[in-house]
Scaffold this active site. Structure first.
Site, short mmCIF file in Angstrom:
data_model
loop_
_atom_site.label_atom_id
_atom_site.label_comp_id
_atom_site.label_asym_id
_atom_site.label_seq_id
_atom_site.Cartn_x
_atom_site.Cartn_y
_atom_site.Cartn_z
CG ASP A 196 -2.08 0.94 1.11
OD1 ASP A 196 -2.37 1.40 -0.01
OD2 ASP A 196 -2.71 1.24 2.14
CG HIS A 250 0.32 2.68 -9.33
ND1 HIS A 250 0.03 2.25 -8.05
CD2 HIS A 250 -0.76 3.42 -9.72
CE1 HIS A 250 -1.16 2.71 -7.69
NE2 HIS A 250 -1.66 3.43 -8.68
CD GLU A 273 -13.17 -4.84 -2.03
OE1 GLU A 273 -11.98 -5.19 -2.14
OE2 GLU A 273 -14.10 -5.67 -1.81
CG LEU A 296 9.22 -17.30 -3.82
CD1 LEU A 296 9.08 -17.37 -2.29
CD2 LEU A 296 9.80 -15.95 -4.20
NE ARG A 313 -2.99 -1.55 4.29
CZ ARG A 313 -4.23 -1.58 3.83
NH1 ARG A 313 -5.04 -2.52 4.23
NH2 ARG A 313 -4.65 -0.67 2.97
C1 IPE Z 1 -5.41 -2.72 -0.56
O1 IPE Z 1 -5.04 -1.38 -0.64
C2 IPE Z 1 -5.32 -3.37 -1.90
C3 IPE Z 1 -3.98 -3.51 -2.46
C4 IPE Z 1 -2.85 -3.22 -1.85
C5 IPE Z 1 -3.89 -4.04 -3.79
P1 IPE Z 1 -6.13 -0.22 -0.79
O2 IPE Z 1 -5.37 1.05 -0.86
O3 IPE Z 1 -7.06 -0.53 -1.87
O4 IPE Z 1 -6.91 -0.36 0.60
P2 IPE Z 1 -7.82 0.68 1.39
O5 IPE Z 1 -8.80 1.25 0.41
O6 IPE Z 1 -6.90 1.75 1.92
O7 IPE Z 1 -8.43 -0.12 2.49
C1 IPE Z 2 -1.20 0.43 -3.51
O1 IPE Z 2 -1.07 1.81 -3.46
C2 IPE Z 2 -1.46 -0.09 -4.92
C3 IPE Z 2 -2.85 -0.50 -5.16
C4 IPE Z 2 -3.80 -0.55 -4.27
C5 IPE Z 2 -3.18 -0.87 -6.52
P1 IPE Z 2 -2.32 2.79 -3.48
O2 IPE Z 2 -2.64 3.09 -4.91
O3 IPE Z 2 -3.44 2.24 -2.67
O4 IPE Z 2 -1.70 4.08 -2.79
P2 IPE Z 2 -2.39 4.98 -1.67
O5 IPE Z 2 -2.87 4.07 -0.60
O6 IPE Z 2 -3.50 5.71 -2.34
O7 IPE Z 2 -1.30 5.88 -1.21
MG MG Z 3 -3.99 2.40 -0.73
#
Ligand code: IPE
Ligand code: IPE
Ligand code: MG
Length: 250
Positions: A29, A46, A76, A140, A197
């Protein structure tokens, strides 16, 4: 179900000799926040996140982890703007095209879990090719959760179970946790021992709900693009300092 074996392992473990986690799962995340902090578009976050994936895979193999499961895109996440989804899918295709040779050479088996029906046909073709090519590897197992949601996975398992019951292959009296698990997308894999996380959020966001029943959680404040091998090593060291009891008396 691997719990009874794990309980025996943990309770008989001499102090200071906790083995590394067999299965590490990561909620990657914070790509967006990493980019925003630098005044860059989310998509750049990304891109850098993909480099962190390389580090995590390399580190897991070095640390003796057998299974690494990465949350790449949740059910989601389809709520995000189309442009961001396109960027993420493009990056995924790039990753599959570019990394598969190296993964294969390093003995990594790639698996993808999630709802493939929502993914583009080109993405699915690349996934199937990568899974087929690496199917014989065993150093792995790298599982990437894409278009994945744990509740949907559990409902799918229940549906498959009902279908098996209709065919007379299972009966209600026979159903136990081991039998139920065999209908999950992670069938045949041990449960995650360690769930990491990044980016400061302390929630599971619909990831591996069934499988993480007894996982140890490590939350890191740093954003995913900054994640490196040293962070994985530190999380594993923290895991090795924990006392896993599975409800038993100490
Ligand atoms: C969880 O992260 C999904 C992934 C890391 C792919 P999100 O950024 O979508 O989660 P929330 O919305 O903060 O819970
Ligand atoms: C994780 O980073 C990647 C995915 C969920 C695809 P985010 O895109 O959720 O980044 P934040 O949480 O908005 O910073
Ligand atoms: Mg996120």
């Amino acid at each position: 179900m691997n719990q009874p074996r794990r309980i025996a392992e943990v309770l008989n473990q001499p102090a200071g000799e906790v083995p590394p986690p067999r299965h590490v799962a990561i909620i990657m995340d914070g790509n967006g926040r990493w980019a925003r902090a630098r005044g860059l578009p989310r998509t750049v976050g990304h891109n850098y996140g993909a480099e962190a994936v390389r580090q995590a895979v390399k580190g897991a193999a070095q640390c003796g982890v057998d299974y690494l499961t990465l949350f790449g895109f949740s059910s989601e996440n389809w709520k995000r703007p189309a442009a961001e989804i396109d960027d993420l899918m493009g990056l995924l295709k790039l990753y599959l095209n570019r990394e598969i040779d190296e993964l294969h050479q390093n003995g990594v088996r790639l698996k993808v879990i999630g709802d493939r029906e929502r993914l583009g046909a080109d993405v699915v073709r690349l996934i199937e090719a990568a899974e087929g090519r690496t199917a014989g590897n065993s150093r792995l197992v790298l599982t990437v959760a894409l278009s994945y949601g744990a509740r949907a996975e559990i409902v799918l398992a229940a549906r498959r179970l009902l279908q098996a019951a209709e065919r007379g292959e299972v009966s209600p009296g026979e159903l136990d946790e081991t039998a139920f698990e065999s209908f999950l997308l992670t069938a045949g894999m041990p449960d995650p021992d360690l769930l990491i996380r990044t980016s400061g959020e302390k929630r599971i966001s619909n990831f591996l709900l069934w499988q993480c029943a007894y996982a140890e959680f490590v939350f890191l404040d740093k954003h995913w693009p900054d994640f490196g091998i040293d962070d994985l090593q530190a999380a594993i060291a923290e895991y090795q300092g924990r006392s896993r009891r599975y409800g038993a008396a100490q």
